[in-house]
Design a protein around this motif. Structure first.
Motif, PDB file in Angstrom:
ATOM      1  N   VAL A   1       0.838  -1.203   0.000  1.00 40.40           N
ATOM      2  CA  VAL A   1       0.000   0.000   0.000  1.00 40.40           C
ATOM      3  C   VAL A   1       0.869   1.247   0.000  1.00 40.40           C
ATOM      4  N   ASN A   2       1.920   1.255   0.811  1.00 40.60           N
ATOM      5  CA  ASN A   2       2.787   2.431   0.875  1.00 40.60           C
ATOM      6  C   ASN A   2       3.527   2.654  -0.443  1.00 40.60           C
ATOM      7  N   ILE A   3       4.024   1.588  -1.060  1.00 39.88           N
ATOM      8  CA  ILE A   3       4.717   1.715  -2.347  1.00 39.88           C
ATOM      9  C   ILE A   3       3.763   2.196  -3.429  1.00 39.88           C
ATOM     10  N   THR A   4       2.552   1.666  -3.428  1.00 34.98           N
ATOM     11  CA  THR A   4       1.571   2.089  -4.427  1.00 34.98           C
ATOM     12  C   THR A   4       1.233   3.565  -4.282  1.00 34.98           C
ATOM     13  N   ILE A   5       1.016   4.007  -3.054  1.00 36.40           N
ATOM     14  CA  ILE A   5       0.718   5.424  -2.814  1.00 36.40           C
ATOM     15  C   ILE A   5       1.896   6.298  -3.226  1.00 36.40           C
ATOM     16  N   LYS A   6       3.104   5.826  -2.934  1.00 37.34           N
ATOM     17  CA  LYS A   6       4.300   6.615  -3.224  1.00 37.34           C
ATOM     18  C   LYS A   6       4.508   6.806  -4.722  1.00 37.34           C
ATOM     19  N   PHE A   7       4.285   5.744  -5.504  1.00 33.19           N
ATOM     20  CA  PHE A   7       4.579   5.827  -6.935  1.00 33.19           C
ATOM     21  C   PHE A   7       3.448   6.422  -7.759  1.00 33.19           C
TER      22      PHE A   7
ATOM     23  N   THR B   1       0.801   8.507  -6.389  1.00 32.74           N
ATOM     24  CA  THR B   1       0.300   9.792  -5.903  1.00 32.74           C
ATOM     25  C   THR B   1       1.403  10.706  -5.404  1.00 32.74           C
ATOM     26  N   GLY B   2       2.615  10.181  -5.226  1.00 33.20           N
ATOM     27  CA  GLY B   2       3.704  10.993  -4.716  1.00 33.20           C
ATOM     28  C   GLY B   2       3.716  11.120  -3.207  1.00 33.20           C
ATOM     29  N   GLY B   3       2.741  10.520  -2.520  1.00 35.27           N
ATOM     30  CA  GLY B   3       2.697  10.570  -1.064  1.00 35.27           C
ATOM     31  C   GLY B   3       3.386   9.374  -0.448  1.00 35.27           C
ATOM     32  N   GLY B   4       2.808   8.888   0.644  1.00 31.44           N
ATOM     33  CA  GLY B   4       3.392   7.734   1.315  1.00 31.44           C
ATOM     34  C   GLY B   4       4.464   8.129   2.308  1.00 31.44           C
ATOM     35  N   LEU B   5       4.851   7.178   3.137  1.00 28.32           N
ATOM     36  CA  LEU B   5       5.864   7.420   4.156  1.00 28.32           C
ATOM     37  C   LEU B   5       7.252   7.146   3.605  1.00 28.32           C
ATOM     38  N   VAL B   6       8.195   7.994   3.975  1.00 27.95           N
ATOM     39  CA  VAL B   6       9.593   7.847   3.565  1.00 27.95           C
ATOM     40  C   VAL B   6      10.434   7.663   4.820  1.00 27.95           C
ATOM     41  N   PHE B   7      11.288   6.660   4.817  1.00 27.71           N
ATOM     42  CA  PHE B   7      12.100   6.349   5.984  1.00 27.71           C
ATOM     43  C   PHE B   7      13.568   6.664   5.707  1.00 27.71           C
TER      44      PHE B   7
END
Length: 306
Positions: A229-235, A237-243
């Motif tokens: 879910v996080n990878i999908t959101i990141k790629f 929508t540009g959002g998601g959590l970054v560590f």
């Protein structure tokens, strides 16, 4: 330290021990890596050293996933203890080699589900066409496909490599959906069809293997879904959590926990494997356990079912 001094000192640690939680993270990663190697490595040795298990198709899948899980455990000694970022942009990375070990297990689980599906639904076709050589070939294919995909991604320009990486994420999402559908279907089939089978070793073998594959897939989905879910959101929508790095990446840690859960489920769900690991590994560490296992009747290879 200056950047040049830090570069001369090598790859820095994942944490700088400036706060108490840094010590907890570092200790956790060490314990996590050691536990994974011990549990998955035990399954690898137990199956490899027991001919009666190596003759069964389902244990070949278990052996392959456990080899991969053992390598994942060793990879945590680097990814979890040092300042490493495997995703784009990479920092002190391994060209995605250690990260993509997790992708091998995804393919193996998919083929293992299809294997159990045909074994239960089409036993005559399965016994005729799904031979040991076919199963070994499927397991080798998972490694070859992953290596080819990894090589292509590292040889292409960064823009093309990113596109290929996004394609692989979409492909993994399709695999996850397929896993969910197959798990539901296997459960329904197991509930009704196995009740009609006559009692015997074949029925018990099917029940045992289905129980293991269903629990493995459920734990896989529970631990991998947050990362997907996080990878999908990141790629998209540009959002998601970054560590900051792999050691503090909660989603990556959950995904790697699958390498502990899977061999644990194997040992819990298969009495034959449990006896084999006790006899070949832990029995040598604890002679009393070895005597207890030795007093149990051994499996007859002539009665082994696929």
């Amino acid at each position: 330290m200056t950047d040049s001094a830090a570069a001369a000192a090598g790859v820095p640690l994942a944490v700088d021990f400036s706060s108490p939680e840094h010590y907890l993270i570092f200790i956790f990663q060490i314990l996590f890596a050691t536990t994974t190697v011990l549990v998955a490595g035990t399954v690898v040795i137990g199956i490899s050293a027991t001919r009666a298990l190596r003759l069964q198709n389902r244990f070949i899948f278990m052996l392959n996933t456990s080899i991969c899980d053992t390598l994942v455990g060793f990879s945590v000694y680097y990814l979890g203890l040092f300042d490493v970022q495997e995703s784009y942009p990479s920092r002190n990375g391994t060209f995605g080699i250690l990260r993509d070990l997790l992708g091998i297990n995804i393919l193996i689980f998919l083929f293992a589900q299809f294997d159990r599906y045909f074994a239960v639904c089409y036993p005559f076709v399965y016994s005729r066409f799904i031979t040991r050589k076919v199963v070994i070939g499927l397991n080798i294919y998972c490694w070859v496909y992953n290596a080819a995909h990894l090589l292509a991604r590292n040889m292409l320009p960064v823009s093309k490599a990113m596109q290929l990486y996004v394609f692989s994420i979409v492909f993994l999402q399709l695999i996850v959906v397929t896993k969910v559908v197959m798990t539901i279907k296997l459960y329904v089939i197991a509930k009704y069809q196995l009740e009609r089978d006559p009692p015997g070793p074949d029925r018990e073998s099917k029940k045992e293997s289905l129980k293991i594959i269903i629990f493995v897939v459920i734990s896989f989905l529970a631990l991998w879904c947050p990362s997907f879910v996080n990878i999908t959101i990141k790629f998209f929508t540009g959002g998601g959590l970054v560590f900051r790095n792999e050691a503090t990446n909660l989603f990556a840690i959950l995904a790697r926990l699958n390498s502990v859960c899977t061999p644990t489920v194997y040992i819990w769900g298969s009495p034959a494997l449990r006896k084999a690991t006790m006899r070949t590994v832990w029995g040598r560490v604890c002679p009393r356990c070895s005597r207890r296992v030795g007093s149990c009747p051994k499996a007859d290879p002539g009665k082994v079912m696929r």
